[in-house]
Design a protein around this motif. Structure first.
Motif, short mmCIF file in Angstrom:
data_model
loop_
_atom_site.label_atom_id
_atom_site.label_comp_id
_atom_site.label_asym_id
_atom_site.label_seq_id
_atom_site.Cartn_x
_atom_site.Cartn_y
_atom_site.Cartn_z
N GLY A 71 -25.26 -15.85 4.17
CA GLY A 71 -26.11 -16.10 3.07
C GLY A 71 -25.78 -17.39 2.29
N SER A 72 -24.72 -17.77 2.51
CA SER A 72 -24.05 -18.99 1.75
C SER A 72 -24.51 -20.41 2.41
CB SER A 72 -22.66 -19.02 1.40
OG SER A 72 -22.51 -17.66 0.67
N VAL A 73 -25.14 -20.27 3.75
CA VAL A 73 -24.95 -21.57 4.87
C VAL A 73 -26.09 -22.55 3.88
CG1 VAL A 73 -25.97 -22.46 7.01
CG2 VAL A 73 -24.52 -20.41 6.66
N GLY A 74 -27.22 -21.96 3.44
CA GLY A 74 -28.13 -23.03 2.92
C GLY A 74 -27.55 -23.85 1.85
N ALA A 75 -26.88 -22.96 0.73
CA ALA A 75 -26.30 -23.63 -0.36
C ALA A 75 -25.06 -24.75 0.21
CB ALA A 75 -25.79 -22.63 -1.40
N TYR A 76 -24.29 -24.24 1.04
CA TYR A 76 -23.28 -25.30 1.42
C TYR A 76 -23.77 -26.26 1.86
CZ TYR A 76 -18.79 -26.04 3.90
OH TYR A 76 -17.52 -26.62 4.33
N GLN A 77 -24.80 -26.41 2.85
CA GLN A 77 -25.31 -27.51 3.37
C GLN A 77 -26.05 -28.40 2.39
OE1 GLN A 77 -23.35 -27.96 5.90
NE2 GLN A 77 -24.73 -28.31 7.49
N THR A 145 -17.62 -26.78 9.32
CA THR A 145 -18.53 -27.27 10.36
C THR A 145 -17.81 -27.74 11.49
OG1 THR A 145 -18.43 -29.54 9.03
CG2 THR A 145 -19.91 -28.01 8.44
N LEU A 146 -18.70 -27.95 12.47
CA LEU A 146 -18.34 -28.64 13.74
C LEU A 146 -19.33 -29.63 13.80
CD1 LEU A 146 -16.68 -27.95 16.30
CD2 LEU A 146 -18.59 -27.57 17.56
N LEU A 147 -18.49 -30.88 14.35
CA LEU A 147 -19.18 -32.14 14.23
C LEU A 147 -19.50 -32.74 15.70
CD1 LEU A 147 -16.63 -33.92 11.95
CD2 LEU A 147 -18.97 -32.52 11.28
N LYS A 218 -22.78 -29.12 11.95
CA LYS A 218 -23.27 -27.95 12.44
C LYS A 218 -22.48 -26.89 11.72
CE LYS A 218 -25.23 -26.74 16.09
NZ LYS A 218 -25.71 -26.45 17.61
N PRO A 219 -22.94 -26.16 10.49
CA PRO A 219 -22.18 -25.07 10.21
C PRO A 219 -21.63 -23.80 11.05
CG PRO A 219 -24.58 -24.59 9.64
CD PRO A 219 -24.62 -25.92 10.48
N GLN A 227 -22.79 -20.49 18.02
CA GLN A 227 -23.93 -21.57 17.83
C GLN A 227 -23.60 -22.82 17.51
OE1 GLN A 227 -26.65 -19.87 15.03
NE2 GLN A 227 -27.09 -17.95 16.28
N ALA A 228 -22.16 -22.96 16.68
CA ALA A 228 -21.66 -24.30 16.47
C ALA A 228 -21.22 -25.02 17.46
CB ALA A 228 -20.75 -23.91 15.52
N LEU A 229 -20.87 -24.43 18.72
CA LEU A 229 -20.60 -24.93 19.78
C LEU A 229 -21.63 -25.54 20.55
CD1 LEU A 229 -17.62 -22.41 20.87
CD2 LEU A 229 -17.35 -24.60 20.08
#
Length: 233
Positions: A71-77, A145-147, A218-219, A227-229
């Protein structure tokens, strides 16, 4: 048909040792220190390859690095994007860097090859170091995050040569970010060569735009770490 994508994780122990060796070899009072480091990182990157994380177990990634609650991903990004845009405002105005938000909350930072590399070279231009320094500072701050650092070329030259060049450029960016404090466990590199042009390779201007390095931020989401991988498409 899409060409084969070459990807790799950079191994933490080796990367840390080699980065330390390079840093130690360049005296802090050497006026050419940054230029020497940039050239050394470009050379080192070709040797520092392997697998740092289990591709089939994304939970390892979240456990080691940390994850964001769904639920916090949008705000984090949102916050990360705002800070990136503010810090890199000059580079964006000069069309050296582009920042985009993708539908899956991934942030894509595109680095102009003309600004970051000399033609047909994989060593970073010293003039581009300040931009990467600012980028590294924020990538270190927003560390859940993964880059995915991905290199691309135009269609000049052979397909195999372009794969190699694009991979080396991606690694140079990755090694520089690591040297500036970004955890190497968060970085994955790929070289896609000429396989995904943004424009037809029919003019010098279009070919220049096709030569680029893109960083997909990618968060790492709790419960969805795998999914980040996944490699960006």
């Amino acid at each position: 048909m899409k060409t084969t994508i070459h990807s790799t994780f950079i191994k933490l122990p080796i990367a840390a040792l080699l980065s330390s060796a390079v840093l130690a070899s360049c005296a802090t009072d050497d006026p050419d220190r940054r230029a020497k480091q940039g050239a050394a990182f470009g050379a080192l990157a070709g040797a520092v390859i392997g697998h740092q994380l289990d591709h089939d177990n994304g939970a390892i990634l979240g456990g080691v690095i940390g994850a964001v609650a769904g639920g916090s991903v949008g705000a984090y990004q949102d916050n990360q994007q705002k800070e990136l845009e503010a810090a890199l405002e000059q580079e964006r105005r000069n069309q050296q860097i582009e920042i985009e938000r993708l539908q899956d909350e991934t942030l894509k930072v595109s680095l102009s090859s003309e600004a970051s590399f000399d033609f047909d070279k994989s060593a970073l231009k010293p003039a581009f170091y300040p931009a990467l320094d600012k980028l590294a500072t924020l990538l270190s701050k927003y560390d859940r995050t993964l880059l995915h650092v991905i290199g691309y070329t135009d269609s000049v030259g052979s397909e195999s040569y372009n794969i190699t060049l694009s991979k080396e450029r991606a690694r140079s960016v990755a090694m520089y970010l690591n040297a500036e404090g970004v955890d190497i466990r968060r970085i994955r590199t790929e070289g896609r060569g000429e396989s995904e042009p943004r424009y037809a390779n029919d003019t010098a201007e279009h070919r220049a735009l096709n030569r680029r390095v893109e960083i997909f931020i990618k968060p790492i989401i709790e419960g969805q770490e795998q999914q980040a991988l996944d490699s960006p498409v």
